[in-house]
Design a protein around this motif. Structure first.
Motif, mmCIF file in Angstrom:
data_model
loop_
_atom_site.group_PDB
_atom_site.id
_atom_site.type_symbol
_atom_site.label_atom_id
_atom_site.label_comp_id
_atom_site.label_asym_id
_atom_site.label_seq_id
_atom_site.Cartn_x
_atom_site.Cartn_y
_atom_site.Cartn_z
ATOM 1 N N LEU A 39 -28.458 23.033 -4.319
ATOM 2 C CA LEU A 39 -28.454 22.575 -5.700
ATOM 3 C C LEU A 39 -28.892 21.124 -5.812
ATOM 4 O O LEU A 39 -28.347 20.250 -5.130
ATOM 5 N N HIS A 40 -29.876 20.878 -6.676
ATOM 6 C CA HIS A 40 -30.368 19.534 -6.957
ATOM 7 C C HIS A 40 -30.327 19.307 -8.465
ATOM 8 O O HIS A 40 -30.661 20.208 -9.241
ATOM 9 N N ALA A 41 -29.931 18.105 -8.881
ATOM 10 C CA ALA A 41 -29.857 17.770 -10.297
ATOM 11 C C ALA A 41 -30.529 16.424 -10.534
ATOM 12 O O ALA A 41 -30.469 15.529 -9.680
ATOM 13 N N VAL A 42 -31.150 16.296 -11.697
ATOM 14 C CA VAL A 42 -31.885 15.064 -12.036
ATOM 15 C C VAL A 42 -31.620 14.702 -13.495
ATOM 16 O O VAL A 42 -31.594 15.576 -14.374
ATOM 17 N N ASP A 43 -31.421 13.414 -13.749
ATOM 18 C CA ASP A 43 -31.338 12.921 -15.121
ATOM 19 C C ASP A 43 -31.891 11.503 -15.139
ATOM 20 O O ASP A 43 -31.798 10.772 -14.144
ATOM 21 N N VAL A 44 -32.445 11.112 -16.278
ATOM 22 C CA VAL A 44 -33.010 9.777 -16.405
ATOM 23 C C VAL A 44 -31.919 8.728 -16.624
ATOM 24 O O VAL A 44 -32.155 7.531 -16.425
ATOM 25 N N ASP A 45 -30.732 9.163 -17.018
ATOM 26 C CA ASP A 45 -29.628 8.254 -17.340
ATOM 27 C C ASP A 45 -28.711 8.075 -16.131
ATOM 28 O O ASP A 45 -28.076 9.029 -15.693
ATOM 29 N N PRO A 46 -28.607 6.865 -15.582
ATOM 30 C CA PRO A 46 -27.747 6.647 -14.413
ATOM 31 C C PRO A 46 -26.289 7.028 -14.652
ATOM 32 O O PRO A 46 -25.616 7.517 -13.747
ATOM 33 N N ALA A 47 -25.784 6.833 -15.877
ATOM 34 C CA ALA A 47 -24.398 7.204 -16.172
ATOM 35 C C ALA A 47 -24.210 8.706 -16.043
ATOM 36 O O ALA A 47 -23.189 9.181 -15.528
ATOM 37 N N VAL B 158 -26.024 10.675 -14.147
ATOM 38 C CA VAL B 158 -26.162 11.019 -12.725
ATOM 39 C C VAL B 158 -24.855 10.777 -11.984
ATOM 40 O O VAL B 158 -24.437 11.583 -11.146
ATOM 41 N N ARG B 159 -24.182 9.682 -12.286
ATOM 42 C CA ARG B 159 -22.885 9.417 -11.643
ATOM 43 C C ARG B 159 -21.878 10.504 -12.002
ATOM 44 O O ARG B 159 -21.122 10.975 -11.139
ATOM 45 N N CYS B 160 -21.879 10.902 -13.248
ATOM 46 C CA CYS B 160 -20.979 11.955 -13.702
ATOM 47 C C CYS B 160 -21.325 13.274 -13.016
ATOM 48 O O CYS B 160 -20.441 13.998 -12.536
ATOM 49 N N ALA B 161 -22.613 13.606 -12.959
ATOM 50 C CA ALA B 161 -23.049 14.853 -12.326
ATOM 51 C C ALA B 161 -22.697 14.877 -10.846
ATOM 52 O O ALA B 161 -22.267 15.906 -10.316
ATOM 53 N N GLN B 162 -22.865 13.743 -10.164
ATOM 54 C CA GLN B 162 -22.552 13.722 -8.740
ATOM 55 C C GLN B 162 -21.082 14.005 -8.490
ATOM 56 O O GLN B 162 -20.717 14.707 -7.545
ATOM 57 N N GLY C 174 -23.796 19.811 -3.988
ATOM 58 C CA GLY C 174 -25.042 19.503 -4.681
ATOM 59 C C GLY C 174 -25.345 18.026 -4.666
ATOM 60 O O GLY C 174 -24.499 17.192 -4.342
ATOM 61 N N ARG C 175 -26.561 17.679 -5.068
ATOM 62 C CA ARG C 175 -27.008 16.297 -5.059
ATOM 63 C C ARG C 175 -27.618 15.947 -6.413
ATOM 64 O O ARG C 175 -28.472 16.673 -6.924
ATOM 65 N N ALA C 176 -27.186 14.856 -7.008
ATOM 66 C CA ALA C 176 -27.738 14.379 -8.274
ATOM 67 C C ALA C 176 -28.539 13.115 -8.028
ATOM 68 O O ALA C 176 -28.121 12.242 -7.262
ATOM 69 N N ARG C 177 -29.684 13.008 -8.715
ATOM 70 C CA ARG C 177 -30.569 11.862 -8.556
ATOM 71 C C ARG C 177 -31.018 11.343 -9.908
ATOM 72 O O ARG C 177 -31.124 12.096 -10.864
ATOM 73 N N THR C 178 -31.344 10.056 -9.938
ATOM 74 C CA THR C 178 -31.901 9.454 -11.140
ATOM 75 C C THR C 178 -33.415 9.599 -11.116
ATOM 76 O O THR C 178 -34.060 9.283 -10.111
ATOM 77 N N GLY C 179 -33.988 10.088 -12.200
ATOM 78 C CA GLY C 179 -35.435 10.239 -12.253
ATOM 79 C C GLY C 179 -35.868 10.890 -13.551
ATOM 80 O O GLY C 179 -35.056 11.406 -14.318
#
Length: 270
Positions: free
Chosen positions: A130-138, A140-144, A152-157
């Protein structure tokens, strides 16, 4: 209930200051919200939480969690709150992930927000990458925080720009709960959404499909064969969304649930 019992119970409910404050602020389900807030805190902390809710902050932000398809997820202030209608996307994505030919399906959650959609799909499917991406750093922190429970892994992008290159051509399911409200209609949204969630999470551009088109176009080259992209749209947007899928060389079909007031476009690789 015996009449005497009702007489004993109703006065205590009527004297419930928390319920009165919530009801006066326009909370339709004041009793239910009071119960949830009391389960979270008491004393001065409860009073502080009620004050935040009365001021218009979304209940999920006040509580620090929301629920999607029976799964509780962490929610942070300023991060988009998952909606009940997104259960339809979860159900369809789970079915497709389970049908994937790969021994360990690859699931990508774009515009992930809290990561709730990817998380629930992973929990229901079993062993997934599972990979997750969002442009909003806040976000991404919540998703991680949420995705850690399934590895899973969340990234900013910005959409697929946030994905590792080695995933190209290997993704079985892309879920993208992107904004699809036309810009001119954002002002009509409830204050909870307009004032407490980032505009980037609700504004879909002039016709509401700006990010839908981008997701379909960008995600196509990341898909395995077979592979699928799922996006939520409004019912009146279906013809244009299906055309966008065909323009990305994907085969569209639409799934609906009237009870949830939900429409999901499923665009599949040829």
């Amino acid at each position: 209930m015996h009449a005497d019992d009702e007489t004993r119970i109703l006065p205590s409910q009527a004297d419930d200051g928390v319920v009165r404050r919530l009801r006066a602020a326009g909370c339709v389900f004041a009793e239910d919200e009071a119960r949830l807030l009391r389960a979270q805190a008491d004393g001065d902390l409860l009073d502080a939480l009620v004050t935040r809710r009365v001021a218009g902050e979304p209940l999920e932000h006040v509580l620090g969690w929301a629920e999607l398809a029976g799964v509780r997820v962490v929610v942070a202030p300023g991060v988009f709150v998952p909606r009940r209608r997104t259960t339809l996307m979860v159900e369809e994505a789970t079915r497709l992930a389970r049908a994937a030919t790969a021994p360990r399906p690859v699931v990508v959650d774009l515009c992930c927000g809290t990561g709730a959609v990817g998380l629930v799909v992973a929990l229901r499917t079993g062993d997934v990458e599972l990979h997750a991406v969002d442009v909003d750093p806040a976000a991404v922190r919540c998703a991680q925080d949420n995705l850690a429970r399934v590895g899973g892994r969340a990234r900013t992008g910005d959409l697929t720009a946030g994905l590792p290159h080695e995933l190209r051509g290997r993704v079985d399911v892309v879920v993208a709960n992107v904004p699809y409200v036309p810009t001119d209609e954002v002002r009509l949204l409830p204050p909870e959404s307009r004032l407490h969630e980032p505009v980037t999470a609700v504004d879909g551009g002039p016709d509401g499909l700006g990010l839908v088109r981008r997701v379909l176009s960008e995600a196509a080259s990341w898909l395995a064969r077979p592979g699928h992209v799922l996006v939520e749209v409004a019912a009146h947007q279906v013809p244009d969304a299906e055309q966008a899928a065909r323009a990305a060389d994907l085969v569209p079909r639409t799934v609906r649930d009237d009870d949830l007031d939900a429409v999901v476009l499923v665009a599949s690789a040829r």
